[in-house]
Design a protein around this motif. Structure first.
Motif, mmCIF file in Angstrom:
data_model
loop_
_atom_site.group_PDB
_atom_site.id
_atom_site.type_symbol
_atom_site.label_atom_id
_atom_site.label_comp_id
_atom_site.label_asym_id
_atom_site.label_seq_id
_atom_site.Cartn_x
_atom_site.Cartn_y
_atom_site.Cartn_z
ATOM 1 N N LYS A 153 0.779 -1.241 0.000
ATOM 2 C CA LYS A 153 0.000 0.000 0.000
ATOM 3 C C LYS A 153 0.809 1.289 0.000
ATOM 4 O O LYS A 153 0.550 2.196 -0.780
ATOM 5 C CB LYS A 153 -0.943 0.012 1.217
ATOM 6 C CG LYS A 153 -1.942 -1.141 1.276
ATOM 7 C CD LYS A 153 -2.930 -1.091 0.136
ATOM 8 C CE LYS A 153 -4.006 -2.166 0.281
ATOM 9 N NZ LYS A 153 -4.934 -2.178 -0.851
ATOM 10 N N ARG A 154 1.789 1.401 0.936
ATOM 11 C CA ARG A 154 2.434 2.711 1.116
ATOM 12 C C ARG A 154 3.776 2.554 1.835
ATOM 13 O O ARG A 154 4.006 1.545 2.525
ATOM 14 C CB ARG A 154 1.528 3.629 1.926
ATOM 15 C CG ARG A 154 1.186 3.095 3.313
ATOM 16 C CD ARG A 154 0.345 4.079 4.104
ATOM 17 N NE ARG A 154 0.091 3.631 5.464
ATOM 18 C CZ ARG A 154 -1.078 3.212 5.914
ATOM 19 N NH1 ARG A 154 -2.110 3.140 5.086
ATOM 20 N NH2 ARG A 154 -1.222 2.862 7.187
ATOM 21 N N ASP A 161 2.575 4.620 10.941
ATOM 22 C CA ASP A 161 2.213 4.138 9.604
ATOM 23 C C ASP A 161 1.812 2.664 9.593
ATOM 24 O O ASP A 161 1.218 2.183 8.625
ATOM 25 C CB ASP A 161 3.381 4.329 8.629
ATOM 26 C CG ASP A 161 3.694 5.793 8.363
ATOM 27 O OD1 ASP A 161 2.786 6.631 8.551
ATOM 28 O OD2 ASP A 161 4.843 6.102 7.975
ATOM 29 N N ASP A 203 -2.578 -6.867 3.639
ATOM 30 C CA ASP A 203 -1.889 -5.751 2.986
ATOM 31 C C ASP A 203 -0.380 -5.908 3.035
ATOM 32 O O ASP A 203 0.344 -5.247 2.271
ATOM 33 C CB ASP A 203 -2.256 -4.433 3.676
ATOM 34 C CG ASP A 203 -3.750 -4.169 3.661
ATOM 35 O OD1 ASP A 203 -4.353 -4.272 2.576
ATOM 36 O OD2 ASP A 203 -4.313 -3.881 4.738
ATOM 37 N N TYR A 223 6.481 -2.070 -1.178
ATOM 38 C CA TYR A 223 7.227 -1.270 -0.211
ATOM 39 C C TYR A 223 7.864 -2.167 0.858
ATOM 40 O O TYR A 223 7.286 -3.175 1.252
ATOM 41 C CB TYR A 223 6.304 -0.246 0.465
ATOM 42 C CG TYR A 223 5.583 0.641 -0.519
ATOM 43 C CD1 TYR A 223 6.216 1.745 -1.075
ATOM 44 C CD2 TYR A 223 4.271 0.347 -0.906
ATOM 45 C CE1 TYR A 223 5.557 2.551 -2.000
ATOM 46 C CE2 TYR A 223 3.604 1.151 -1.829
ATOM 47 C CZ TYR A 223 4.258 2.240 -2.376
ATOM 48 O OH TYR A 223 3.613 3.031 -3.287
#
Length: 339
Positions: A153-154, A161, A203, A223
Protein backbone atom coordinates in the motif's frame (compact mmCIF):
# COMPACT_ATOMS: atom_id res chain seq x y z
CA UNK A 1 34.70 -77.72 -9.77
CA UNK A 2 34.27 -76.89 -13.48
CA UNK A 3 35.21 -73.33 -14.42
CA UNK A 4 31.63 -72.46 -15.43
CA UNK A 5 30.37 -73.54 -12.03
CA UNK A 6 33.08 -71.54 -10.27
CA UNK A 7 32.24 -68.42 -12.27
CA UNK A 8 28.56 -68.92 -11.58
CA UNK A 9 29.27 -69.25 -7.84
CA UNK A 10 31.37 -66.11 -7.84
CA UNK A 11 28.66 -64.18 -9.68
CA UNK A 12 26.04 -65.44 -7.24
CA UNK A 13 28.20 -64.46 -4.27
CA UNK A 14 28.61 -61.00 -5.78
CA UNK A 15 24.86 -60.61 -6.19
CA UNK A 16 24.30 -61.70 -2.60
CA UNK A 17 26.87 -59.17 -1.41
CA UNK A 18 25.26 -56.38 -3.42
CA UNK A 19 21.80 -57.35 -2.14
CA UNK A 20 23.09 -57.41 1.44
CA UNK A 21 24.65 -53.97 1.00
CA UNK A 22 21.43 -52.59 -0.49
CA UNK A 23 19.33 -54.04 2.31
CA UNK A 24 21.69 -52.53 4.90
CA UNK A 25 21.43 -49.07 3.36
CA UNK A 26 19.18 -46.67 5.25
CA UNK A 27 16.90 -44.38 3.26
CA UNK A 28 16.12 -41.08 4.98
CA UNK A 29 12.91 -39.44 3.78
CA UNK A 30 12.90 -35.63 3.84
CA UNK A 31 9.88 -33.33 3.79
CA UNK A 32 9.82 -29.60 3.02
CA UNK A 33 6.85 -27.23 3.18
CA UNK A 34 8.64 -24.45 1.27
CA UNK A 35 9.27 -24.50 -2.51
CA UNK A 36 11.93 -26.88 -3.93
CA UNK A 37 14.20 -23.93 -4.78
CA UNK A 38 13.95 -22.34 -1.31
CA UNK A 39 17.19 -22.20 0.68
CA UNK A 40 15.71 -24.43 3.42
CA UNK A 41 14.81 -27.21 0.98
CA UNK A 42 18.17 -26.93 -0.77
CA UNK A 43 20.19 -26.84 2.46
CA UNK A 44 18.32 -29.79 3.97
CA UNK A 45 19.03 -31.78 0.80
CA UNK A 46 22.70 -30.71 0.77
CA UNK A 47 23.10 -31.67 4.45
CA UNK A 48 21.63 -35.13 3.86
CA UNK A 49 23.69 -35.71 0.72
CA UNK A 50 26.82 -34.73 2.65
CA UNK A 51 25.84 -37.26 5.32
CA UNK A 52 25.40 -39.94 2.64
CA UNK A 53 28.83 -39.18 1.24
CA UNK A 54 30.54 -39.22 4.64
CA UNK A 55 28.74 -42.48 5.52
CA UNK A 56 30.16 -44.16 2.40
CA UNK A 57 26.82 -45.27 1.00
CA UNK A 58 25.28 -46.58 4.23
CA UNK A 59 22.64 -43.85 3.96
CA UNK A 60 20.73 -42.40 1.04
CA UNK A 61 18.34 -39.44 0.94
CA UNK A 62 14.88 -39.19 -0.58
CA UNK A 63 13.41 -35.68 -0.84
CA UNK A 64 9.65 -36.16 -1.05
CA UNK A 65 7.95 -34.24 -3.89
CA UNK A 66 5.60 -32.46 -1.48
CA UNK A 67 5.25 -31.85 2.25
CA UNK A 68 3.76 -34.75 4.19
CA UNK A 69 1.70 -32.31 6.29
CA UNK A 70 1.00 -28.58 6.41
CA UNK A 71 3.80 -26.54 7.97
CA UNK A 72 2.36 -26.36 11.54
CA UNK A 73 2.16 -30.17 11.77
CA UNK A 74 5.79 -30.79 10.85
CA UNK A 75 7.21 -31.26 14.35
CA UNK A 76 4.70 -34.01 15.11
CA UNK A 77 5.18 -35.56 11.66
CA UNK A 78 8.89 -36.02 12.42
CA UNK A 79 8.29 -37.10 16.02
CA UNK A 80 5.69 -39.68 14.98
CA UNK A 81 7.80 -41.13 12.15
CA UNK A 82 5.78 -39.89 9.21
CA UNK A 83 9.05 -38.52 7.81
CA UNK A 84 12.68 -38.84 8.91
CA UNK A 85 14.00 -35.30 8.41
CA UNK A 86 12.43 -31.87 8.26
CA UNK A 87 12.38 -28.41 9.83
CA UNK A 88 9.72 -26.15 11.28
CA UNK A 89 9.07 -22.69 12.69
CA UNK A 90 8.64 -22.83 16.45
CA UNK A 91 5.97 -20.14 16.34
CA UNK A 92 3.70 -22.13 14.02
CA UNK A 93 2.35 -23.98 17.07
CA UNK A 94 1.46 -21.20 19.55
CA UNK A 95 2.23 -21.91 23.20
CA UNK A 96 4.25 -25.04 22.52
CA UNK A 97 7.71 -23.47 22.32
CA UNK A 98 8.38 -20.61 24.71
CA UNK A 99 12.09 -20.65 25.57
CA UNK A 100 13.11 -20.44 21.89
CA UNK A 101 11.48 -17.01 21.58
CA UNK A 102 14.79 -15.77 22.98
CA UNK A 103 15.99 -15.72 19.35
CA UNK A 104 13.10 -13.61 18.04
CA UNK A 105 13.46 -10.19 19.68
CA UNK A 106 14.03 -6.94 17.72
CA UNK A 107 17.46 -5.68 16.64
CA UNK A 108 19.43 -8.88 17.36
CA UNK A 109 21.76 -8.87 14.38
CA UNK A 110 22.20 -8.60 10.62
CA UNK A 111 23.55 -12.10 9.90
CA UNK A 112 21.56 -15.34 9.90
CA UNK A 113 24.82 -17.27 10.33
CA UNK A 114 25.87 -15.33 13.45
CA UNK A 115 22.38 -15.47 14.95
CA UNK A 116 22.01 -19.19 14.21
CA UNK A 117 25.36 -20.23 15.68
CA UNK A 118 24.75 -18.08 18.77
CA UNK A 119 21.26 -19.58 19.13
CA UNK A 120 22.66 -23.09 18.88
CA UNK A 121 25.27 -22.33 21.57
CA UNK A 122 22.56 -21.14 23.98
CA UNK A 123 20.38 -24.15 23.13
CA UNK A 124 23.19 -26.60 23.91
CA UNK A 125 23.56 -25.31 27.47
CA UNK A 126 19.85 -24.75 28.23
CA UNK A 127 18.04 -27.93 29.39
CA UNK A 128 14.62 -26.24 29.28
CA UNK A 129 15.03 -25.57 25.55
CA UNK A 130 16.02 -29.18 24.97
CA UNK A 131 13.01 -30.37 26.98
CA UNK A 132 10.65 -28.47 24.66
CA UNK A 133 12.01 -30.60 21.77
CA UNK A 134 11.57 -33.93 23.53
CA UNK A 135 10.74 -36.73 21.12
CA UNK A 136 12.97 -35.71 18.21
CA UNK A 137 16.69 -35.67 17.52
CA UNK A 138 17.52 -31.98 17.14
CA UNK A 139 20.08 -31.48 14.39
CA UNK A 140 20.21 -27.72 14.99
CA UNK A 141 18.21 -24.68 15.95
CA UNK A 142 18.65 -21.64 13.72
CA UNK A 143 17.14 -18.34 12.56
CA UNK A 144 16.54 -16.58 9.28
CA UNK A 145 17.98 -13.18 8.44
CA UNK A 146 16.79 -9.84 9.86
CA UNK A 147 13.01 -9.35 9.62
CA UNK A 148 11.63 -6.70 7.26
CA UNK A 149 8.15 -5.14 7.00
CA UNK A 150 6.70 -5.54 3.49
CA UNK A 151 3.42 -4.15 2.19
CA UNK A 152 1.41 -3.44 -0.93
CA UNK A 153 0.00 0.00 0.00
CA UNK A 154 2.43 2.71 1.12
CA UNK A 155 5.88 3.56 2.49
CA UNK A 156 6.19 3.00 6.25
CA UNK A 157 8.52 5.56 7.78
CA UNK A 158 7.23 5.84 11.36
CA UNK A 159 5.50 3.59 13.85
CA UNK A 160 2.12 5.25 13.27
CA UNK A 161 2.21 4.14 9.60
CA UNK A 162 1.85 0.52 10.71
CA UNK A 163 -1.72 0.95 11.91
CA UNK A 164 -4.62 0.48 9.52
CA UNK A 165 -2.89 -2.24 7.50
CA UNK A 166 -3.45 -6.00 7.80
CA UNK A 167 -0.27 -8.10 8.12
CA UNK A 168 0.50 -11.81 7.93
CA UNK A 169 2.93 -13.00 10.60
CA UNK A 170 4.37 -16.43 11.31
CA UNK A 171 3.74 -16.54 15.06
CA UNK A 172 5.97 -16.55 18.10
CA UNK A 173 7.51 -13.34 19.40
CA UNK A 174 6.82 -11.50 16.13
CA UNK A 175 3.13 -11.73 16.99
CA UNK A 176 3.74 -9.94 20.30
CA UNK A 177 6.04 -7.35 18.70
CA UNK A 178 3.43 -6.60 16.04
CA UNK A 179 0.63 -6.21 18.58
CA UNK A 180 2.80 -3.89 20.70
CA UNK A 181 3.29 -1.72 17.60
CA UNK A 182 -0.46 -1.49 17.01
CA UNK A 183 -0.44 -3.69 13.91
CA UNK A 184 -3.45 -5.73 12.78
CA UNK A 185 -1.93 -9.19 12.41
CA UNK A 186 -3.07 -12.68 11.43
CA UNK A 187 -1.07 -15.85 12.11
CA UNK A 188 -0.55 -17.75 8.84
CA UNK A 189 2.27 -19.99 7.51
CA UNK A 190 4.67 -18.42 5.01
CA UNK A 191 3.52 -20.46 1.94
CA UNK A 192 0.09 -18.80 2.13
CA UNK A 193 1.53 -15.30 1.66
CA UNK A 194 1.09 -14.96 -2.09
CA UNK A 195 -2.61 -15.78 -2.01
CA UNK A 196 -3.22 -13.54 1.00
CA UNK A 197 -1.47 -10.54 -0.57
CA UNK A 198 -2.56 -11.00 -4.18
CA UNK A 199 -6.23 -11.24 -3.20
CA UNK A 200 -6.05 -8.27 -0.83
CA UNK A 201 -6.96 -10.33 2.24
CA UNK A 202 -3.70 -9.01 3.75
CA UNK A 203 -1.89 -5.75 2.99
CA UNK A 204 1.54 -6.85 4.08
CA UNK A 205 3.77 -9.51 5.58
CA UNK A 206 6.84 -9.74 7.78
CA UNK A 207 9.70 -11.66 6.18
CA UNK A 208 13.47 -11.73 5.68
CA UNK A 209 14.83 -10.40 2.36
CA UNK A 210 14.99 -13.78 0.59
CA UNK A 211 11.27 -14.48 0.92
CA UNK A 212 10.08 -12.08 -1.78
CA UNK A 213 11.89 -14.19 -4.37
CA UNK A 214 11.41 -17.45 -2.47
CA UNK A 215 7.61 -17.10 -2.38
CA UNK A 216 7.32 -15.15 -5.68
CA UNK A 217 5.93 -11.98 -4.10
CA UNK A 218 7.72 -9.47 -6.34
CA UNK A 219 4.56 -8.74 -8.34
CA UNK A 220 2.52 -7.84 -5.24
CA UNK A 221 4.93 -6.30 -2.70
CA UNK A 222 5.68 -2.63 -3.41
CA UNK A 223 7.23 -1.27 -0.21
CA UNK A 224 9.77 -2.51 2.33
CA UNK A 225 10.98 -1.07 5.64
CA UNK A 226 14.26 -2.36 7.04
CA UNK A 227 15.58 -2.05 10.60
CA UNK A 228 19.17 -2.29 11.86
CA UNK A 229 19.43 -5.82 13.27
CA UNK A 230 15.93 -6.62 12.01
CA UNK A 231 12.52 -5.76 13.45
CA UNK A 232 12.24 -9.40 14.57
CA UNK A 233 13.60 -12.83 13.86
CA UNK A 234 12.12 -16.31 13.55
CA UNK A 235 13.44 -19.40 15.30
CA UNK A 236 13.48 -22.78 13.57
CA UNK A 237 14.48 -26.35 14.37
CA UNK A 238 16.03 -28.85 11.95
CA UNK A 239 15.30 -32.35 13.26
CA UNK A 240 15.36 -36.10 12.71
CA UNK A 241 12.97 -38.77 13.91
CA UNK A 242 14.40 -40.10 17.18
CA UNK A 243 13.88 -43.80 16.39
CA UNK A 244 15.48 -43.33 12.97
CA UNK A 245 18.51 -41.77 14.64
CA UNK A 246 18.72 -44.41 17.39
CA UNK A 247 18.59 -47.25 14.84
CA UNK A 248 21.40 -45.92 12.66
CA UNK A 249 24.69 -47.86 12.72
CA UNK A 250 27.03 -46.52 15.39
CA UNK A 251 29.47 -45.05 12.88
CA UNK A 252 26.65 -43.27 11.01
CA UNK A 253 25.24 -41.88 14.27
CA UNK A 254 28.70 -40.48 15.00
CA UNK A 255 28.70 -38.70 11.65
CA UNK A 256 25.20 -37.31 12.28
CA UNK A 257 26.40 -35.98 15.63
CA UNK A 258 29.43 -34.37 13.99
CA UNK A 259 27.14 -32.72 11.43
CA UNK A 260 24.69 -31.49 14.08
CA UNK A 261 24.90 -28.50 16.40
CA UNK A 262 27.02 -25.58 15.24
CA UNK A 263 27.99 -27.36 12.02
CA UNK A 264 24.38 -27.48 10.79
CA UNK A 265 23.42 -24.10 12.29
CA UNK A 266 26.31 -22.43 10.49
CA UNK A 267 25.53 -24.24 7.24
CA UNK A 268 21.87 -23.17 7.27
CA UNK A 269 22.60 -19.61 8.43
CA UNK A 270 25.32 -19.10 5.84
CA UNK A 271 22.96 -20.30 3.12
CA UNK A 272 20.30 -17.87 4.30
CA UNK A 273 22.72 -14.92 4.31
CA UNK A 274 23.61 -15.74 0.73
CA UNK A 275 19.99 -15.76 -0.47
CA UNK A 276 19.17 -12.64 1.58
CA UNK A 277 21.88 -10.79 -0.36
CA UNK A 278 20.47 -12.15 -3.60
CA UNK A 279 16.96 -11.25 -2.44
CA UNK A 280 17.90 -7.60 -1.91
CA UNK A 281 19.21 -7.36 -5.47
CA UNK A 282 16.11 -9.16 -6.75
CA UNK A 283 13.78 -6.71 -5.01
CA UNK A 284 15.69 -3.68 -6.25
CA UNK A 285 15.41 -5.01 -9.80
CA UNK A 286 11.67 -5.57 -9.23
CA UNK A 287 11.20 -1.95 -8.17
CA UNK A 288 10.40 -2.50 -4.49
CA UNK A 289 10.71 0.86 -2.69
CA UNK A 290 12.95 0.65 0.40
CA UNK A 291 12.90 2.68 3.60
CA UNK A 292 15.54 2.32 6.32
CA UNK A 293 14.03 3.01 9.73
CA UNK A 294 15.60 6.12 11.25
CA UNK A 295 16.62 6.60 14.88
CA UNK A 296 13.21 8.00 15.85
CA UNK A 297 11.42 4.98 14.37
CA UNK A 298 13.82 2.55 16.07
CA UNK A 299 13.41 4.30 19.42
CA UNK A 300 9.62 4.20 19.10
CA UNK A 301 9.78 0.44 18.49
CA UNK A 302 12.08 0.00 21.50
CA UNK A 303 9.71 1.95 23.75
CA UNK A 304 6.62 0.06 22.64
CA UNK A 305 8.22 -3.38 22.91
CA UNK A 306 10.13 -2.73 26.14
CA UNK A 307 7.86 -4.93 28.24
CA UNK A 308 8.15 -8.00 26.03
CA UNK A 309 11.43 -9.23 27.50
CA UNK A 310 10.02 -9.25 31.05
CA UNK A 311 6.87 -11.07 29.90
CA UNK A 312 8.92 -13.64 28.00
CA UNK A 313 11.32 -14.18 30.92
CA UNK A 314 8.38 -14.89 33.22
CA UNK A 315 6.86 -17.36 30.73
CA UNK A 316 10.23 -19.04 30.15
CA UNK A 317 10.80 -19.45 33.89
CA UNK A 318 7.41 -21.16 34.11
CA UNK A 319 8.71 -23.64 31.50
CA UNK A 320 11.72 -24.41 33.69
CA UNK A 321 14.31 -22.09 32.15
CA UNK A 322 16.82 -20.80 34.68
CA UNK A 323 17.63 -17.08 34.50
CA UNK A 324 16.14 -16.33 31.06
CA UNK A 325 17.39 -12.73 31.08
CA UNK A 326 20.99 -13.89 31.49
CA UNK A 327 20.49 -16.35 28.63
CA UNK A 328 19.19 -13.51 26.45
CA UNK A 329 22.16 -11.32 27.40
CA UNK A 330 24.54 -14.21 26.65
CA UNK A 331 22.82 -14.73 23.30
CA UNK A 332 23.30 -11.09 22.32
CA UNK A 333 26.94 -11.23 23.42
CA UNK A 334 27.55 -14.33 21.29
CA UNK A 335 26.04 -12.58 18.25
CA UNK A 336 28.35 -9.59 18.73
CA UNK A 337 31.37 -11.91 18.89
CA UNK A 338 30.31 -13.76 15.74
CA UNK A 339 29.31 -10.82 13.52
Amino acid sequence: MPLSHALRSLALAGLVAVAAQASAQVTLTMSSWVPPTHTLTETQKAWCEMLAQKAAGKVRCNQLPRAVVAAPGTFDAVRNGLVDLSFTVHGYTPGRFVTTQLAEFPFLGDSAEANSVAFQRIYQKTPAMQEEHKGVKVIAVFTHGPGIVFNTKRPITKVEDLSGLKFRVGGGMVNEISKALGMNVTLKPAPESYELLSTGVMDGTLFPAESIEGFKLDKVVKYATRFPGGLYNTSFVFMMNENTYNNLPADVKKIVDEMSGEFAARMIGRGWDKVDTRGMAFMQAAGVQFTMADAAFVNAVKQRTAGLEDAWAKAAEAKGMKDPKKALADFRAEIKKLQ
